[in-house]
Design an enzyme around this catalytic site. Structure first.
Site, PDB file in Angstrom:
ATOM      1  N   ARG A  73       0.677   6.778   0.196  1.00 33.76           N
ATOM      2  CA  ARG A  73       0.114   6.864  -1.158  1.00 33.76           C
ATOM      3  C   ARG A  73      -1.168   6.031  -1.254  1.00 33.76           C
ATOM      4  NH1 ARG A  73       3.268   8.028  -5.602  1.00 33.76           N
ATOM      5  NH2 ARG A  73       2.497   6.248  -6.787  1.00 33.76           N
TER       6      ARG A  73
ATOM      7  N   ARG B  29      -9.675   2.676   3.726  1.00 35.65           N
ATOM      8  CA  ARG B  29     -11.082   3.102   3.704  1.00 35.65           C
ATOM      9  C   ARG B  29     -11.967   2.167   4.493  1.00 35.65           C
ATOM     10  NH1 ARG B  29     -10.850   3.000  -2.123  1.00 35.65           N
ATOM     11  NH2 ARG B  29     -10.104   5.050  -2.732  1.00 35.65           N
TER      12      ARG B  29
ATOM     13  N   ARG C 193      15.935   3.061  -7.179  1.00 30.42           N
ATOM     14  CA  ARG C 193      15.580   1.655  -7.266  1.00 30.42           C
ATOM     15  C   ARG C 193      15.272   1.408  -8.734  1.00 30.42           C
ATOM     16  NH1 ARG C 193      16.897  -2.840  -4.945  1.00 30.42           N
ATOM     17  NH2 ARG C 193      15.180  -4.322  -4.785  1.00 30.42           N
TER      18      ARG C 193
ATOM     19  N   ARG D 161       4.637  -7.444  -9.244  1.00 26.63           N
ATOM     20  CA  ARG D 161       3.298  -7.478  -9.832  1.00 26.63           C
ATOM     21  C   ARG D 161       3.322  -8.065 -11.234  1.00 26.63           C
ATOM     22  NH1 ARG D 161       2.515  -0.871  -8.978  1.00 26.63           N
ATOM     23  NH2 ARG D 161       4.536  -0.363  -9.808  1.00 26.63           N
TER      24      ARG D 161
ATOM     25  N   GLU E 190       6.946  -7.583 -13.202  1.00 25.02           N
ATOM     26  CA  GLU E 190       7.806  -6.461 -12.804  1.00 25.02           C
ATOM     27  C   GLU E 190       8.726  -6.909 -11.678  1.00 25.02           C
ATOM     28  OE1 GLU E 190       5.469  -2.820 -12.560  1.00 25.02           O
ATOM     29  OE2 GLU E 190       6.763  -2.136 -10.946  1.00 25.02           O
TER      30      GLU E 190
ATOM     31  N   TYR F 107       9.306  11.431  -6.112  1.00 28.14           N
ATOM     32  CA  TYR F 107       8.446  10.304  -6.471  1.00 28.14           C
ATOM     33  C   TYR F 107       7.121  10.881  -6.991  1.00 28.14           C
ATOM     34  CZ  TYR F 107       6.284   5.657  -5.454  1.00 28.14           C
ATOM     35  OH  TYR F 107       5.649   4.441  -5.502  1.00 28.14           O
TER      36      TYR F 107
ATOM     37  N   ASP G 128       3.839  11.383  -9.517  1.00 23.51           N
ATOM     38  CA  ASP G 128       2.934  10.758 -10.477  1.00 23.51           C
ATOM     39  C   ASP G 128       2.778  11.674 -11.692  1.00 23.51           C
ATOM     40  OD1 ASP G 128       2.304   8.294  -9.331  1.00 23.51           O
ATOM     41  OD2 ASP G 128       0.892   9.215  -7.939  1.00 23.51           O
TER      42      ASP G 128
HETATM   43  P1  FAD Z   1      10.737  10.486 -17.445  1.00 24.58           P
HETATM   44  O1  FAD Z   1       9.515   9.814 -17.964  1.00 24.58           O
HETATM   45  O2  FAD Z   1      11.745   9.678 -16.741  1.00 24.58           O
HETATM   46  O3  FAD Z   1      11.408  11.258 -18.661  1.00 24.58           O
HETATM   47  C1  FAD Z   1      12.727  11.717 -18.644  1.00 24.58           C
HETATM   48  C2  FAD Z   1      13.316  11.471 -20.015  1.00 24.58           C
HETATM   49  O4  FAD Z   1      14.601  12.062 -20.087  1.00 24.58           O
HETATM   50  C3  FAD Z   1      13.484   9.983 -20.311  1.00 24.58           C
HETATM   51  O5  FAD Z   1      12.872   9.653 -21.535  1.00 24.58           O
HETATM   52  C4  FAD Z   1      15.002   9.806 -20.355  1.00 24.58           C
HETATM   53  O6  FAD Z   1      15.411   8.805 -21.257  1.00 24.58           O
HETATM   54  C5  FAD Z   1      15.442  11.178 -20.791  1.00 24.58           C
HETATM   55  N1  FAD Z   1      16.824  11.495 -20.405  1.00 24.58           N
HETATM   56  C6  FAD Z   1      17.386  11.352 -19.200  1.00 24.58           C
HETATM   57  N2  FAD Z   1      18.681  11.710 -19.236  1.00 24.58           N
HETATM   58  C7  FAD Z   1      18.932  12.099 -20.507  1.00 24.58           C
HETATM   59  C8  FAD Z   1      20.101  12.554 -21.171  1.00 24.58           C
HETATM   60  N3  FAD Z   1      21.262  12.652 -20.527  1.00 24.58           N
HETATM   61  N4  FAD Z   1      20.008  12.857 -22.491  1.00 24.58           N
HETATM   62  C9  FAD Z   1      18.833  12.717 -23.157  1.00 24.58           C
HETATM   63  N5  FAD Z   1      17.711  12.280 -22.564  1.00 24.58           N
HETATM   64  C10 FAD Z   1      17.747  11.964 -21.260  1.00 24.58           C
HETATM   65  N6  FAD Z   1       2.363   7.815 -12.527  1.00 24.58           N
HETATM   66  C11 FAD Z   1       1.005   7.873 -12.449  1.00 24.58           C
HETATM   67  O7  FAD Z   1       0.436   8.958 -12.449  1.00 24.58           O
HETATM   68  N7  FAD Z   1       0.254   6.719 -12.428  1.00 24.58           N
HETATM   69  C12 FAD Z   1       0.811   5.481 -12.445  1.00 24.58           C
HETATM   70  O8  FAD Z   1       0.094   4.476 -12.429  1.00 24.58           O
HETATM   71  C13 FAD Z   1       2.233   5.395 -12.499  1.00 24.58           C
HETATM   72  N8  FAD Z   1       2.845   4.200 -12.515  1.00 24.58           N
HETATM   73  C14 FAD Z   1       4.209   4.127 -12.576  1.00 24.58           C
HETATM   74  C15 FAD Z   1       4.807   2.867 -12.596  1.00 24.58           C
HETATM   75  C16 FAD Z   1       6.180   2.757 -12.680  1.00 24.58           C
HETATM   76  C17 FAD Z   1       6.803   1.399 -12.698  1.00 24.58           C
HETATM   77  C18 FAD Z   1       6.987   3.934 -12.704  1.00 24.58           C
HETATM   78  C19 FAD Z   1       8.472   3.821 -12.765  1.00 24.58           C
HETATM   79  C20 FAD Z   1       6.396   5.187 -12.690  1.00 24.58           C
HETATM   80  C21 FAD Z   1       5.004   5.295 -12.617  1.00 24.58           C
HETATM   81  N9  FAD Z   1       4.368   6.548 -12.616  1.00 24.58           N
HETATM   82  C22 FAD Z   1       2.986   6.609 -12.545  1.00 24.58           C
HETATM   83  C23 FAD Z   1       5.133   7.818 -12.659  1.00 24.58           C
HETATM   84  C24 FAD Z   1       5.328   8.372 -14.079  1.00 24.58           C
HETATM   85  O9  FAD Z   1       6.007   7.424 -14.866  1.00 24.58           O
HETATM   86  C25 FAD Z   1       6.129   9.665 -13.999  1.00 24.58           C
HETATM   87  O10 FAD Z   1       5.502  10.603 -13.172  1.00 24.58           O
HETATM   88  C26 FAD Z   1       6.405  10.363 -15.342  1.00 24.58           C
HETATM   89  O11 FAD Z   1       6.617   9.473 -16.378  1.00 24.58           O
HETATM   90  C27 FAD Z   1       7.612  11.242 -15.159  1.00 24.58           C
HETATM   91  O12 FAD Z   1       7.858  12.013 -16.307  1.00 24.58           O
HETATM   92  P2  FAD Z   1       9.248  12.789 -16.424  1.00 24.58           P
HETATM   93  O13 FAD Z   1       9.189  13.545 -17.697  1.00 24.58           O
HETATM   94  O14 FAD Z   1       9.498  13.535 -15.171  1.00 24.58           O
HETATM   95  O15 FAD Z   1      10.361  11.664 -16.434  1.00 24.58           O
HETATM   96  N1  UDP Z   2       2.659  -1.382  -1.268  1.00 27.45           N
HETATM   97  C1  UDP Z   2       2.577  -2.550  -0.543  1.00 27.45           C
HETATM   98  N2  UDP Z   2       1.768  -3.555  -0.981  1.00 27.45           N
HETATM   99  C2  UDP Z   2       1.035  -3.445  -2.112  1.00 27.45           C
HETATM  100  C3  UDP Z   2       1.116  -2.248  -2.853  1.00 27.45           C
HETATM  101  C4  UDP Z   2       1.947  -1.237  -2.393  1.00 27.45           C
HETATM  102  O1  UDP Z   2       3.234  -2.693   0.480  1.00 27.45           O
HETATM  103  O2  UDP Z   2       0.327  -4.394  -2.473  1.00 27.45           O
HETATM  104  C5  UDP Z   2       3.554  -0.304  -0.752  1.00 27.45           C
HETATM  105  C6  UDP Z   2       4.965  -0.433  -1.334  1.00 27.45           C
HETATM  106  O3  UDP Z   2       5.887   0.004  -0.374  1.00 27.45           O
HETATM  107  C7  UDP Z   2       4.908   0.545  -2.499  1.00 27.45           C
HETATM  108  C8  UDP Z   2       4.044   1.658  -1.923  1.00 27.45           C
HETATM  109  O4  UDP Z   2       3.071   0.959  -1.133  1.00 27.45           O
HETATM  110  O5  UDP Z   2       6.186   0.993  -2.876  1.00 27.45           O
HETATM  111  C9  UDP Z   2       3.349   2.539  -2.927  1.00 27.45           C
HETATM  112  O6  UDP Z   2       2.557   1.726  -3.764  1.00 27.45           O
HETATM  113  P1  UDP Z   2       2.131   2.194  -5.215  1.00 27.45           P
HETATM  114  O7  UDP Z   2       1.189   1.173  -5.765  1.00 27.45           O
HETATM  115  O8  UDP Z   2       1.680   3.591  -5.163  1.00 27.45           O
HETATM  116  O9  UDP Z   2       3.531   2.072  -5.987  1.00 27.45           O
HETATM  117  P2  UDP Z   2       3.945   2.436  -7.501  1.00 27.45           P
HETATM  118  O10 UDP Z   2       2.765   2.102  -8.376  1.00 27.45           O
HETATM  119  O11 UDP Z   2       4.321   3.876  -7.483  1.00 27.45           O
HETATM  120  O12 UDP Z   2       5.109   1.526  -7.723  1.00 27.45           O
END
Ligand code: FAD
Ligand code: UDP
Length: 370
Positions: free
Chosen positions: A172, A176, A249, A281, A301, A349, A351
């Protein structure tokens, strides 16, 4: 006759895009969401004038102009570029791995010098065909970077040795040989001005939404209400875990309002890459929108083991879990009236842009005859 055309389980990005598009086509939708808010993991909450990313830093990025144009109808995006800093035992390095990082680590100034060191370290490790995250990381950036910037972060993030994790996770991150701290390679990037929740509010403006409603607590009544179901929860739960539990996780977020502190860490995201610091982070939310408020808000986090009932954040896409998922997927593919989508129902996984892309594909398929 059903009361609704679609029952949509989950008001996250997938469910909301589907609900918006179906409603636009004259369909009647009911969205049920078990949390007390819409947006799923992209939910932001305005606290003291700062949009707080309640479920971790969310930076929108995509290479696909269609998806970029699509989200831009719901919000104006700023020019934020994610450039996280790594803090390894007090030493500061630029991310992703680029000429700045190589200079900071080895004092090298040219791509050729950097490539030489990486190649030497890769050769010494004897890795030819990387089979797991550790081997993949070493073969991409060498042992030094792996030890300081990847191993500790990865093992606390995933709670497993890097040798047992799939290689794709580390791919991911760009590597560069130019001086460029942009974390993403995509053409389009930014943060919606005013927060992500506004986007979801617009998508669901004309849709009936029931919050605090868990599908499984009312499954029979809900299923009887609609012609079709769009399910975005955990796929194993849908099938009552009959092939086993898919592992995730989890995370714990600790948010602090720092009164009178204008600028806590000088960057939106700082990664703590050593094994000992218990969080991965710290994000300082105001920097996502170039905020000039007098106070600041930070979130630490903490990765955490997941057990059924906890919030599932990251699917563990190792062989064992992927095998289990395959079985659920096979069942899902036979459903005539249930559509599975999003991060949890497809155990991917993903985005945000990928979730929007797959929701739009689903919409296209579903309404192709209209
Ligand atoms: P979700 O957002 O999980 O939505 C599913 C919904 O269904 C939830 O609200 C849940 O409560 C609901 N639900 C589940 N089961 C039930 C049930 N039984 N009854 C009623 N409701 C229910 N993406 C990026 O592009 N850029 C980023 O920088 C980025 N950072 C992230 C950082 C973190 C820490 C995490 C965890 C994810 C990150 N993502 C990022 C990914 C992004 O959050 C997801 O791609 C996106 O939110 C997924 O949308 P979704 O609708 O698939 O799932
Ligand atoms: N990662 C790492 N060091 C960093 C940032 C990321 O080793 O400083 C690794 C780690 O395994 C992480 C993965 O790269 O789970 C993907 O990173 P990303 O920032 O895309 O994670 P997310 O924002 O989805 O949690």
């Amino acid at each position: 006759m059903y009361k609704y055309d679609y029952l949509i389980v989950g008001a996250g990005l997938f469910g909301s895009v589907f609900a918006y598009e179906a409603t636009k086509r004259g369909k009647k939708c009911l969205v049920v969401e078990k949390r007390n808010h819409i947006g799923g993991n992209v939910f932001t909450e305005n606290i003291e004038g700062i949009n707080v990313h309640k479920y971790g830093a969310h930076i929108f990025h995509t290479n696909d102009k269609t998806i970029w144009d699509y989200v831009n109808q719901f919000a104006e995006f700023n020019r934020f570029t994610n450039s996280p800093i790594a803090n390894y035992k007090g030493e500061i390095y630029n991310l992703p791995f680029n000429m700045n990082t190589f200079y900071q680590l080895w004092g090298v100034r040219t791509p050729e010098e950097a490539k030489k060191i990486i190649e030497k370290q890769r050769k010494e490790s004897g890795i030819e065909n990387p089979k797991n995250l550790e081997e993949q990381a070493i073969s991409l950036v060498g042992k030094d970077i792996y030890e300081k910037l990847i191993k500790g972060y990865t093992e606390k993030q995933w709670g497993r040795p890097a040798t047992s994790l799939p290689a794709f996770i580390i791919k991911r991150l760009p590597v560069r040989f130019i001086y460029d701290n942009n974390y993403f390679n995509d053409k389009y990037q930014g943060i919606p001005i005013g927060g992500y929740t506004k986007i979801i509010e617009k998508m669901l403006e004309n849709v009936e939404v029931h919050l605090n409603t868990d599908f499984f607590k009312h499954r029979r009544e809900l299923e009887a209400l609609a012609n079709k179901i769009v399910y975005t929860g955990m796929i194993d739960q849908f099938y009552d875990y009959k092939f086993g539990v898919l592992e995730y996780r989890s995370l714990r977020f600790e948010t602090e309002v720092l009164k009178g502190v204008e600028n806590y860490q000088g960057n939106a995201v700082v990664n703590y890459t050593d094994r000992e610091t218990p969080y991965t982070r710290i994000i300082e939310h105001k920097h996502f929108e170039f905020g000039t408020q007098k106070d600041t808000i930070i979130t630490r986090e903490y990765p955490k083991e997941w057990k059924p009932g906890d919030e599932p954040y990251y699917p563990i896409n190792d062989d064992k879990n992927n095998e289990i998922y395959k079985k659920y997927k096979e069942l899902a593919s036979q459903e005539k009236n249930v559509i599975f989508g999003g991060r949890l129902a497809t155990y991917k996984y993903y985005d945000m842009h990928q979730v929007i892309g797959s929701a739009l594909k689903t919409v296209e398929k579903e309404f192709k005859d209209e």
